[in-house]
Design a protein around this motif. Structure first.
Motif: not given
Length: 224
Positions: A50-56
């Motif tokens: 997975r990667f993380d979306d900075p905006d969540g």
């Protein structure tokens, strides 16, 4: 971006989902043009990262699937709480999630949030997001079996354009101001020079190339 122990953090909300991720992949993948001669009559999960979306807002997960004849397929998905405007062609299905509600599932290669996260991870030497389960007792780290790492040492990621996706054989190319080359059928190749994402997963303990980024002029001034 959310970080934990110097790593980006993704949150998994335990829930009942329908269809399951494996069910939707088993229904969708066999009809895609990039599977080549792989026997997709049976697909099993080897791992995912997975990667993380900075905006969540956007969930991002790349699935590694074993085919009936022992090949490995790479399938990026994004999970959204509302439809992405103008992205009907890359919509795979909708999913009912008992915690998050209805989710719209997209081919990640067409999703600019995924492409940006992928390129950023590669050029800055990033890793997969640590995955935490949201429980009544708080956040609990889930054990990871798939690990990826970018080869770059840039201090900043390049500005990207809207991704344009094309398929040639078993390779997907994403043009977005840089060129992202993503083999859908993974052939173990050791990382060499250049900007690559390499990874390991159960059954593949030696790092091999999963994605390559080609940048005009190599933008070496970003290194450091």
């Amino acid at each position: 971006m959310r970080f934990c122990h110097d790593r980006a953090m993704a949150v998994h909300h335990p829930a009942t989902i329908a269809p399951t991720k494996l069910e939707l992949l088993q229904a969708w993948v066999p009809h895609q043009p990039w599977t080549g001669n792989a026997d997709t009559s049976v697909l099993t999960k080897l791992g995912s990262y997975r990667f993380d979306d900075p905006d969540g807002e956007v969930g991002m997960e790349t699935h590694l699937l074993a085919t009936a004849d022992g090949q490995v397929l790479q399938v990026p998905l994004t999970y959204r709480g509302v439809p992405r405007t103008g992205a009907e062609d890359s919509l795979i299905t909708t999913m009912t999630h008992t915690t998050l509600g209805q989710r719209w599932i997209y081919d990640g290669c067409h999703d600019p949030v995924y492409v940006n996260a992928l390129v950023t991870t590669i050029v800055t030497g990033g890793r997969e997001a640590a995955l935490y389960a949201a429980t009544e007792q708080g956040m609990v780290l889930e054990p990871a079996t798939t690990h990826v790492r970018g080869s770059g040492s840039w201090t900043t990621a390049p500005a990207l354009t809207v991704p344009v996706v094309c398929h040639e054989g078993t390779t997907t190319t994403i043009s977005a101001g840089v060129e992202v080359v993503l083999p859908r059928v993974v052939v173990p190749v050791a990382p060499g020079t250049g900007l690559v994402l390499s990874g390991t997963w159960p059954g593949q303990e030696t790092p091999c190339v999963l994605v390559r980024v080609d940048v005009a002029g190599d933008s070496a001034h970003n290194a450091g």
